[in-house]
Scaffold this motif. Structure first.
Motif, PDB file in Angstrom:
ATOM      1  N   VAL A   8       0.076  22.247  -3.709  1.00  0.00           N
ATOM      2  CA  VAL A   8      -0.260  20.840  -3.956  1.00  0.00           C
ATOM      3  C   VAL A   8       1.009  20.054  -4.258  1.00  0.00           C
ATOM      4  N   ILE A   9       1.909  20.653  -5.021  1.00  0.00           N
ATOM      5  CA  ILE A   9       3.156  19.985  -5.380  1.00  0.00           C
ATOM      6  C   ILE A   9       3.971  19.690  -4.129  1.00  0.00           C
ATOM      7  N   ARG A  10       4.135  20.685  -3.281  1.00  0.00           N
ATOM      8  CA  ARG A  10       4.914  20.514  -2.057  1.00  0.00           C
ATOM      9  C   ARG A  10       4.272  19.469  -1.137  1.00  0.00           C
ATOM     10  N   ASN A  11       2.956  19.504  -1.007  1.00  0.00           N
ATOM     11  CA  ASN A  11       2.272  18.562  -0.127  1.00  0.00           C
ATOM     12  C   ASN A  11       2.436  17.118  -0.609  1.00  0.00           C
ATOM     13  N   HIS A  12       2.342  16.908  -1.917  1.00  0.00           N
ATOM     14  CA  HIS A  12       2.514  15.549  -2.436  1.00  0.00           C
ATOM     15  C   HIS A  12       3.965  15.080  -2.306  1.00  0.00           C
ATOM     16  N   LYS A  13       4.908  16.002  -2.474  1.00  0.00           N
ATOM     17  CA  LYS A  13       6.310  15.628  -2.296  1.00  0.00           C
ATOM     18  C   LYS A  13       6.588  15.230  -0.853  1.00  0.00           C
ATOM     19  N   LYS A  14       5.944  15.915   0.094  1.00  0.00           N
ATOM     20  CA  LYS A  14       6.092  15.553   1.502  1.00  0.00           C
ATOM     21  C   LYS A  14       5.488  14.187   1.775  1.00  0.00           C
ATOM     22  N   ARG A  15       4.330  13.909   1.162  1.00  0.00           N
ATOM     23  CA  ARG A  15       3.698  12.601   1.336  1.00  0.00           C
ATOM     24  C   ARG A  15       4.598  11.486   0.801  1.00  0.00           C
ATOM     25  N   ILE A  16       5.246  11.742  -0.332  1.00  0.00           N
ATOM     26  CA  ILE A  16       6.164  10.755  -0.905  1.00  0.00           C
ATOM     27  C   ILE A  16       7.318  10.501   0.053  1.00  0.00           C
ATOM     28  N   ALA A  17       7.897  11.560   0.592  1.00  0.00           N
ATOM     29  CA  ALA A  17       9.028  11.424   1.513  1.00  0.00           C
ATOM     30  C   ALA A  17       8.616  10.682   2.781  1.00  0.00           C
TER      31      ALA A  17
ATOM     32  N   ASP B  72       0.828  -1.208   0.000  1.00  0.00           N
ATOM     33  CA  ASP B  72       0.000   0.000   0.000  1.00  0.00           C
ATOM     34  C   ASP B  72       0.859   1.254   0.000  1.00  0.00           C
ATOM     35  N   LEU B  73       1.992   1.212   0.693  1.00  0.00           N
ATOM     36  CA  LEU B  73       2.904   2.357   0.704  1.00  0.00           C
ATOM     37  C   LEU B  73       3.455   2.612  -0.698  1.00  0.00           C
ATOM     38  N   LYS B  74       3.808   1.544  -1.398  1.00  0.00           N
ATOM     39  CA  LYS B  74       4.328   1.699  -2.759  1.00  0.00           C
ATOM     40  C   LYS B  74       3.264   2.274  -3.687  1.00  0.00           C
ATOM     41  N   LYS B  75       2.005   1.848  -3.506  1.00  0.00           N
ATOM     42  CA  LYS B  75       0.919   2.405  -4.309  1.00  0.00           C
ATOM     43  C   LYS B  75       0.733   3.885  -4.008  1.00  0.00           C
ATOM     44  N   GLU B  76       0.841   4.246  -2.737  1.00  0.00           N
ATOM     45  CA  GLU B  76       0.712   5.651  -2.335  1.00  0.00           C
ATOM     46  C   GLU B  76       1.830   6.492  -2.950  1.00  0.00           C
ATOM     47  N   ILE B  77       3.036   5.953  -2.967  1.00  0.00           N
ATOM     48  CA  ILE B  77       4.172   6.671  -3.557  1.00  0.00           C
ATOM     49  C   ILE B  77       3.941   6.885  -5.051  1.00  0.00           C
ATOM     50  N   LEU B  78       3.490   5.849  -5.734  1.00  0.00           N
ATOM     51  CA  LEU B  78       3.241   5.972  -7.174  1.00  0.00           C
ATOM     52  C   LEU B  78       2.120   6.960  -7.480  1.00  0.00           C
TER      53      LEU B  78
ATOM     54  N   SER C 262       1.088   9.488  -5.587  1.00  0.00           N
ATOM     55  CA  SER C 262       1.519  10.854  -5.260  1.00  0.00           C
ATOM     56  C   SER C 262       2.505  11.388  -6.289  1.00  0.00           C
ATOM     57  N   SER C 263       3.402  10.529  -6.787  1.00  0.00           N
ATOM     58  CA  SER C 263       4.355  10.997  -7.795  1.00  0.00           C
ATOM     59  C   SER C 263       3.631  11.329  -9.101  1.00  0.00           C
ATOM     60  N   GLU C 264       2.567  10.589  -9.409  1.00  0.00           N
ATOM     61  CA  GLU C 264       1.758  10.908 -10.579  1.00  0.00           C
ATOM     62  C   GLU C 264       1.057  12.257 -10.405  1.00  0.00           C
ATOM     63  N   GLU C 265       0.558  12.524  -9.209  1.00  0.00           N
ATOM     64  CA  GLU C 265      -0.085  13.811  -8.931  1.00  0.00           C
ATOM     65  C   GLU C 265       0.919  14.963  -9.039  1.00  0.00           C
ATOM     66  N   VAL C 266       2.151  14.738  -8.570  1.00  0.00           N
ATOM     67  CA  VAL C 266       3.190  15.772  -8.685  1.00  0.00           C
ATOM     68  C   VAL C 266       3.476  16.050 -10.155  1.00  0.00           C
ATOM     69  N   ARG C 267       3.564  14.990 -10.954  1.00  0.00           N
ATOM     70  CA  ARG C 267       3.840  15.160 -12.375  1.00  0.00           C
ATOM     71  C   ARG C 267       2.729  15.960 -13.052  1.00  0.00           C
ATOM     72  N   LYS C 268       1.484  15.625 -12.731  1.00  0.00           N
ATOM     73  CA  LYS C 268       0.352  16.350 -13.330  1.00  0.00           C
ATOM     74  C   LYS C 268       0.334  17.811 -12.884  1.00  0.00           C
ATOM     75  N   ALA C 269       0.581  18.040 -11.606  1.00  0.00           N
ATOM     76  CA  ALA C 269       0.550  19.409 -11.082  1.00  0.00           C
ATOM     77  C   ALA C 269       1.680  20.242 -11.671  1.00  0.00           C
ATOM     78  N   ARG C 270       2.863  19.653 -11.817  1.00  0.00           N
ATOM     79  CA  ARG C 270       3.974  20.392 -12.434  1.00  0.00           C
ATOM     80  C   ARG C 270       3.664  20.758 -13.879  1.00  0.00           C
TER      81      ARG C 270
END
Length: 90
Positions: free
Chosen positions: A42-51, A12-18, A20-28
């Motif tokens: 939104v970009i910063r928040n998703h990057k924090k979630r990934i970390a 589930d963590l790996k799915k969450e990482i994927l 969130s990284s997709e959301e960062v890509r879309k937002a960028r």
């Protein structure tokens, strides 16, 4: 939020990482190309979630290998602050 990740399985963590990284890509893309992003945080928040997810995933891996010990904080004691001198040295 980190406590939420601790209850998840590694898959589930790996799915969450994927996701969130997709959301960062879309937002960028929205922010950089079309300039139509409503909230740039939104970009910063998703990057924090990934970390955070990566940190919890690594902790789980190390705990499974027996290389990480859980250390409980001392009750009632705060960390000591370092002294700083404000005057001239003698």
């Amino acid at each position: 939020m980190k406590d939420d990740f601790k209850s998840l399985t590694p898959e589930d963590l790996k799915k969450e990482i994927l996701s969130s990284s997709e959301e960062v890509r879309k937002a960028r893309f929205q922010f950089g190309v079309t300039r139509s992003l409503e909230n740039p945080k939104v970009i910063r928040n998703h990057k924090k979630r990934i970390a955070q997810a990566l940190t919890v995933l690594r902790e789980k891996e190390l705990t499974a290998k027996g290389k990480l010990k859980q250390i409980a904080p001392k009750a009632g004691s705060a960390p000591k602050a370092a002294k700083t001198s404000k005057g001239k040295k003698k």
